[in-house]
Motif scaffolding. Sequence first.
Motif, PDB file in Angstrom:
ATOM      1  N   ASP A  43      -6.000  -9.835   5.267  1.00  0.00           N
ATOM      2  CA  ASP A  43      -6.228  -8.603   6.008  1.00  0.00           C
ATOM      3  C   ASP A  43      -6.183  -8.856   7.516  1.00  0.00           C
ATOM      4  O   ASP A  43      -6.410  -9.981   7.982  1.00  0.00           O
ATOM      5  CB  ASP A  43      -7.576  -7.976   5.625  1.00  0.00           C
ATOM      6  N   VAL A  76       0.840  -1.198   0.000  1.00  0.00           N
ATOM      7  CA  VAL A  76       0.000   0.000   0.000  1.00  0.00           C
ATOM      8  C   VAL A  76       0.879   1.254   0.000  1.00  0.00           C
ATOM      9  O   VAL A  76       1.745   1.401   0.870  1.00  0.00           O
ATOM     10  CB  VAL A  76      -0.934   0.016   1.226  1.00  0.00           C
ATOM     11  N   LEU A  87      -3.452   6.222  -5.644  1.00  0.00           N
ATOM     12  CA  LEU A  87      -4.761   5.838  -5.104  1.00  0.00           C
ATOM     13  C   LEU A  87      -5.281   4.578  -5.800  1.00  0.00           C
ATOM     14  O   LEU A  87      -5.837   3.676  -5.157  1.00  0.00           O
ATOM     15  CB  LEU A  87      -5.749   6.993  -5.277  1.00  0.00           C
ATOM     16  N   VAL A  88      -5.113   4.507  -7.128  1.00  0.00           N
ATOM     17  CA  VAL A  88      -5.555   3.327  -7.876  1.00  0.00           C
ATOM     18  C   VAL A  88      -4.770   2.096  -7.435  1.00  0.00           C
ATOM     19  O   VAL A  88      -5.339   1.010  -7.225  1.00  0.00           O
ATOM     20  CB  VAL A  88      -5.400   3.563  -9.396  1.00  0.00           C
ATOM     21  N   TYR A  89      -3.458   2.256  -7.288  1.00  0.00           N
ATOM     22  CA  TYR A  89      -2.622   1.121  -6.875  1.00  0.00           C
ATOM     23  C   TYR A  89      -2.989   0.678  -5.459  1.00  0.00           C
ATOM     24  O   TYR A  89      -3.001  -0.525  -5.165  1.00  0.00           O
ATOM     25  CB  TYR A  89      -1.151   1.511  -6.943  1.00  0.00           C
ATOM     26  N   LYS A  90      -3.284   1.618  -4.584  1.00  0.00           N
ATOM     27  CA  LYS A  90      -3.700   1.293  -3.218  1.00  0.00           C
ATOM     28  C   LYS A  90      -4.950   0.418  -3.234  1.00  0.00           C
ATOM     29  O   LYS A  90      -5.028  -0.602  -2.536  1.00  0.00           O
ATOM     30  CB  LYS A  90      -3.967   2.576  -2.438  1.00  0.00           C
ATOM     31  N   GLU A  91      -5.946   0.798  -4.037  1.00  0.00           N
ATOM     32  CA  GLU A  91      -7.176   0.010  -4.115  1.00  0.00           C
ATOM     33  C   GLU A  91      -6.900  -1.381  -4.690  1.00  0.00           C
ATOM     34  O   GLU A  91      -7.488  -2.376  -4.240  1.00  0.00           O
ATOM     35  CB  GLU A  91      -8.213   0.746  -4.960  1.00  0.00           C
ATOM     36  N   THR A  92      -5.988  -1.447  -5.668  1.00  0.00           N
ATOM     37  CA  THR A  92      -5.640  -2.746  -6.260  1.00  0.00           C
ATOM     38  C   THR A  92      -4.992  -3.660  -5.225  1.00  0.00           C
ATOM     39  O   THR A  92      -5.322  -4.850  -5.125  1.00  0.00           O
ATOM     40  CB  THR A  92      -4.688  -2.543  -7.444  1.00  0.00           C
ATOM     41  N   GLU A 132      -5.241  -3.448  -1.911  1.00  0.00           N
ATOM     42  CA  GLU A 132      -6.212  -3.803  -0.878  1.00  0.00           C
ATOM     43  C   GLU A 132      -7.153  -4.908  -1.348  1.00  0.00           C
ATOM     44  O   GLU A 132      -7.494  -5.815  -0.584  1.00  0.00           O
ATOM     45  CB  GLU A 132      -7.001  -2.564  -0.461  1.00  0.00           C
ATOM     46  N   ASP A 133      -7.576  -4.835  -2.612  1.00  0.00           N
ATOM     47  CA  ASP A 133      -8.424  -5.897  -3.154  1.00  0.00           C
ATOM     48  C   ASP A 133      -7.681  -7.231  -3.174  1.00  0.00           C
ATOM     49  O   ASP A 133      -8.265  -8.290  -2.878  1.00  0.00           O
ATOM     50  CB  ASP A 133      -8.877  -5.535  -4.582  1.00  0.00           C
ATOM     51  N   HIS A 134      -6.405  -7.186  -3.513  1.00  0.00           N
ATOM     52  CA  HIS A 134      -5.593  -8.409  -3.544  1.00  0.00           C
ATOM     53  C   HIS A 134      -5.457  -8.993  -2.137  1.00  0.00           C
ATOM     54  O   HIS A 134      -5.546 -10.218  -1.956  1.00  0.00           O
ATOM     55  CB  HIS A 134      -4.216  -8.095  -4.128  1.00  0.00           C
TER      56      HIS A 134
END
Length: 307
Positions: free
Chosen positions: A296, A132, A280-285, A287-289
Amino acid sequence: MPFLTAIQLAAGDVPAQVLPPPATLAEKPPQQNAPPPGTPWGYVRLAIMDGKTIGHRLCALDDCKEDLINYKNGRFCRTHINLKDICGNFGPTLQVQQHLPALNNTPGPKVVHTFRAQTVYCLQTIQWACGVPIGWGKCYKSESAPQVLAILDRVWVNYPDLRPSFLAYDDACDLLRHVTTQDAQSLWLKSTKFIVDAWHYIGHRATDLLCCIWCNPAPTNGSQPDLVITEVDDAGATHTTRAFNTETAEQLNSWLDGFEAQLRQMSATNYDFFVHVLMLVYKETVEDHILHKDRDLSAEFWNQAAA
């Protein structure tokens, strides 16, 4: 080279070819001792930092960081646009190629040229070991320790108590040496252990004591129990392994390759906005992974951490 203790350093029992650490670090390596058995272990956080040679163009005049007026074929910002019709060779302030001939009374190696726009040297990214992103900044001339430290200071300026327990960086030893020599009372020396990431540590000099003792990403002498953990594999064998992935910054940089062509053609304002959106896009990617892999951290973990 065998591990040298603080006692050996103090006694001067060090080979002549060995590069000693700054005097302010010569007492003992910072420790992260494990708590007594039966007591809560707590948790630590590791951040990874790396530079990516991808930037935008700047005014051709040395030390100017302003936007170009014309990004198609321009060289100067609004302040220095009057230089566009002047010969591009002038001034004695910038060291360039050694084989250049002298220009008037200026030696060839010191001739400044403005025949083309400058480019930001690199994009510096910081992220947690899980991947992240935390923050980013730009190094203009080189990936120098003062610029890198300035980026770290800016990212954590409002969160001094939330600095990472460890910071992995390919040149952590030189960064630590810079921090120590410039400010021996720096908060970074009290809050964070600087380590070289595992991949780059292989190529670092065994004669650099600061690097070997303070910046080892996986010391085997028990000095950093949070970096090296014991695991049992499927065959029942016990072995030690690194507790953190120190190469997540390389993975982010690989992902940024897909946007390099666009970023290089942007103005400073558009570049900054676009990079921030990419983070921000990479962070969401990421987190989804993490959620997909069921990696988590649970509410129970955070309740214990806050207790």
